[in-house]
Design a protein around this motif. Structure first.
Motif, mmCIF file in Angstrom:
data_model
loop_
_atom_site.group_PDB
_atom_site.id
_atom_site.type_symbol
_atom_site.label_atom_id
_atom_site.label_comp_id
_atom_site.label_asym_id
_atom_site.label_seq_id
_atom_site.Cartn_x
_atom_site.Cartn_y
_atom_site.Cartn_z
ATOM 1 N N HIS A 45 25.448 -33.407 -0.217
ATOM 2 C CA HIS A 45 24.070 -33.181 0.251
ATOM 3 C C HIS A 45 23.458 -32.093 -0.632
ATOM 4 O O HIS A 45 24.104 -31.552 -1.527
ATOM 5 C CB HIS A 45 24.048 -32.695 1.708
ATOM 6 C CG HIS A 45 24.178 -33.793 2.723
ATOM 7 N ND1 HIS A 45 23.135 -34.630 3.056
ATOM 8 C CD2 HIS A 45 25.223 -34.184 3.493
ATOM 9 C CE1 HIS A 45 23.537 -35.486 3.977
ATOM 10 N NE2 HIS A 45 24.804 -35.243 4.268
ATOM 11 N N THR A 70 20.248 -32.392 5.115
ATOM 12 C CA THR A 70 21.367 -32.562 6.045
ATOM 13 C C THR A 70 20.956 -32.954 7.468
ATOM 14 O O THR A 70 21.806 -33.375 8.256
ATOM 15 C CB THR A 70 22.168 -31.249 6.136
ATOM 16 O OG1 THR A 70 21.239 -30.193 6.418
ATOM 17 C CG2 THR A 70 22.899 -30.945 4.842
ATOM 18 N N GLY A 75 23.363 -35.354 9.753
ATOM 19 C CA GLY A 75 24.014 -34.400 10.655
ATOM 20 C C GLY A 75 23.750 -34.766 12.106
ATOM 21 O O GLY A 75 24.669 -34.871 12.925
ATOM 22 N N ALA A 132 22.459 -26.033 4.805
ATOM 23 C CA ALA A 132 23.337 -26.954 4.078
ATOM 24 C C ALA A 132 24.545 -26.230 3.495
ATOM 25 O O ALA A 132 25.662 -26.746 3.524
ATOM 26 C CB ALA A 132 22.549 -27.652 2.982
ATOM 27 N N GLY A 189 25.069 -27.676 7.600
ATOM 28 C CA GLY A 189 23.936 -28.502 7.963
ATOM 29 C C GLY A 189 23.609 -28.105 9.380
ATOM 30 O O GLY A 189 24.091 -27.065 9.831
#
Ligand code: ADP
Ligand code: ZN
Length: 431
Positions: free
Chosen positions: A89, A140, A144, A237, A241
């Motif tokens: 990410h 994210t 997430g 991140a 995240g």
């Protein structure tokens, strides 16, 4: 390596500390062995891994900054070969160049577990319909939230951000009960719901919002528009995240997942630890991260920590709501100004809407601040006198609350750009 253990939320403080001490030793050793920049920094500070026996030694370790991660772009700070990385990410790049982050299988499991805990803290269960309106992609938030929803066994809708009309259709047709997105997008969705006159058709009951600062007043506005109860969730991140910390039913600070993240609050000037309750820079150490070790990472976000026990029964320390990041702080003629302070003022003035932009300029060596704010829907924007009176009132309240004079420009409803992810609140034209 697996770290799944939801019962850890209610162990004793001593047990938690013992776990943290042991994990910190391992984390420092892993960084030393596998990540050259950490070893170099430790050596420069005259430290060996054995010098760090537990959380009491944390302060000895050098701080890590976003620039350290940027310097290593893209993979320089990874501690495992790319063959062991399962996902990549990037940060949003709010304050400059994006940084790239990676996750092993174990890291992903920790993330899913932390997100599952957050959803559970906010009261979501497997019987909910979790609508994820964070952007899916390198950011994210989307994935997430998504895997967190699945981890609690809830029906999870990968709506992603944007296409507001379609979001409303998902609300009414699919019956979303839990909404995940940024608070600024939640606000925008709330206005769209009001305009479409469909509030009574919503089944939303829980909103879990984060990724940017938002005030208590903003919380109230969103709750009123969407008819749900809002919870603040924090993440970054570099750390993971979303899922690093979240509010429980008490909504009195965000419980930090302290079995994975050690929290410190430092004086922004001296970088020395501040006593609990005093706001300062938020610093995290990730004690279980495999792909991207993070030791004393200074997020430069500003908040305080509360380590007293919580009525919900969880032992994890609570971080206060973030008021801003040091990077975002404007210094206007010597006065420190955070966008959230202005937001607080605006939401207290009837006639002003919660959409605003701070424009900073420099005129003959003096910094100037202009606050562009929309008038609320229904305000008579063709009545020049009323508009001017509103501008004067806001200027007066900004001056009395922040001690800085600002030019206020009240604009027509809908004129300030809406945000689907993190709202852009500052336009800095200074050279
Ligand atoms: P970037 O640092 O580029 O914005 P991220 O997308 O990883 O990268 O965002 C992390 C940052 O977002 C945090 O450091 C913080 O400034 C902000 N943030 C995340 N959650 C919250 C929250 N609940 N309240 C305030 N700010 C938040
Ligand atoms: Zn609690």
């Amino acid at each position: 390596m697996t770290y799944w253990n939801r019962a850890v939320e209610t162990v004793s403080r001593d047990q938690l500390t013992a776990l943290q001490d042991q994990r910190l030793q391992n984390a420092v050793r892993r960084a030393w062995d596998n990540c050259r920049p950490y070893r170099a920094k430790m050596e420069a500070a005259g430290l060996q891994p054995g010098d760090i026996q537990g959380t009491g030694d944390l302060y000895k370790l050098p701080l890590t900054l976003k620039d350290d991660l940027r310097d290593g772009y893209p993979y320089g700070m990874f501690a495992v070969p790319l063959g062991d990385v399962l996902r990549i990410h990037a940060t949003s790049g709010t304050t400059g160049k994006q940084t790239v982050v990676g996750y092993t299988k174990g890291d992903i499991e920790v993330w899913n577990e932390c997100m599952a805990r957050c959803l559970t803290m906010a009261g979501a269960t497997k019987d909910d319909i979790v609508h994820v309106a964070y952007g899916y992609g390198l950011f994210t938030g989307g994935l997430g939230g998504h895997y967190g929803g699945e981890a609690i066994g809830a029906a999870t809708i990968p709506a992603s951000a944007g296409n507001t009309k379609r979001q409303l259709q998902i609300f009414t047709d699919l019956g979303s009960t839990v909404l995940l997105c940024t608070p600024s997008y939640a606000m925008h969705l709330g206005d769209a719901v009001r305009d479409a006159g469909i509030k009574d058709r919503l089944k939303l009951r829980i909103g879990i919002f984060g990724a940017e600062p938002w005030t208590e007043k903003m919380r109230g506005e969103i709750e009123e528009r969407l008819g749900l109860r809002c919870y603040d969730i924090f993440g970054a991140a570099e750390l993971l995240g979303p899922g690093v910390a979240c509010e429980c039913s008490e909504r009195n600070g965000l419980h930090v997942m302290e079995d994975h993240f050690l929290i410190e609050i430092l004086d922004p000037e001296t970088k020395k630890p501040l006593p609990d309750g005093e706001p300062g820079e938020l610093v995290f150490t990730c004690v279980t991260k495999e792909a991207l070790p993070l030791i004393r990472y200074n997020t430069r976000d500003i908040c305080a920590v509360d380590r007293r026990s919580c009525a919900c029964g969880r032992v994890f320390a609570r971080m206060g709501k973030i008021t801003g990041r040091t990077d975002d702080m404007l210094i206007i003629r010597g006065v420190n100004v955070f966008p959230s302070q202005i937001e607080n003022v605006l939401l207290g003035v009837p006639g002003a809407a919660p959409y605003y932009l701070l424009v900073v300029d420099r005129v003959s060596n003096l910094d100037t601040l202009e606050v562009r704010v929309e008038m609320a829907a229904g305000f008579p924007f063709d009545e020049v006198r009323r508009v001017e009176a509103l501008e004067r009132q806001i200027a007066k309240e900004v001056l009395s609350a922040l001690g800085v004079s600002a030019k206020i420009t009240v604009t027509a409803p809908g004129s300030i750009e809406r945000s689907e992810s993190k709202a852009k609140r500052i336009l800095d034209n200074r050279p």
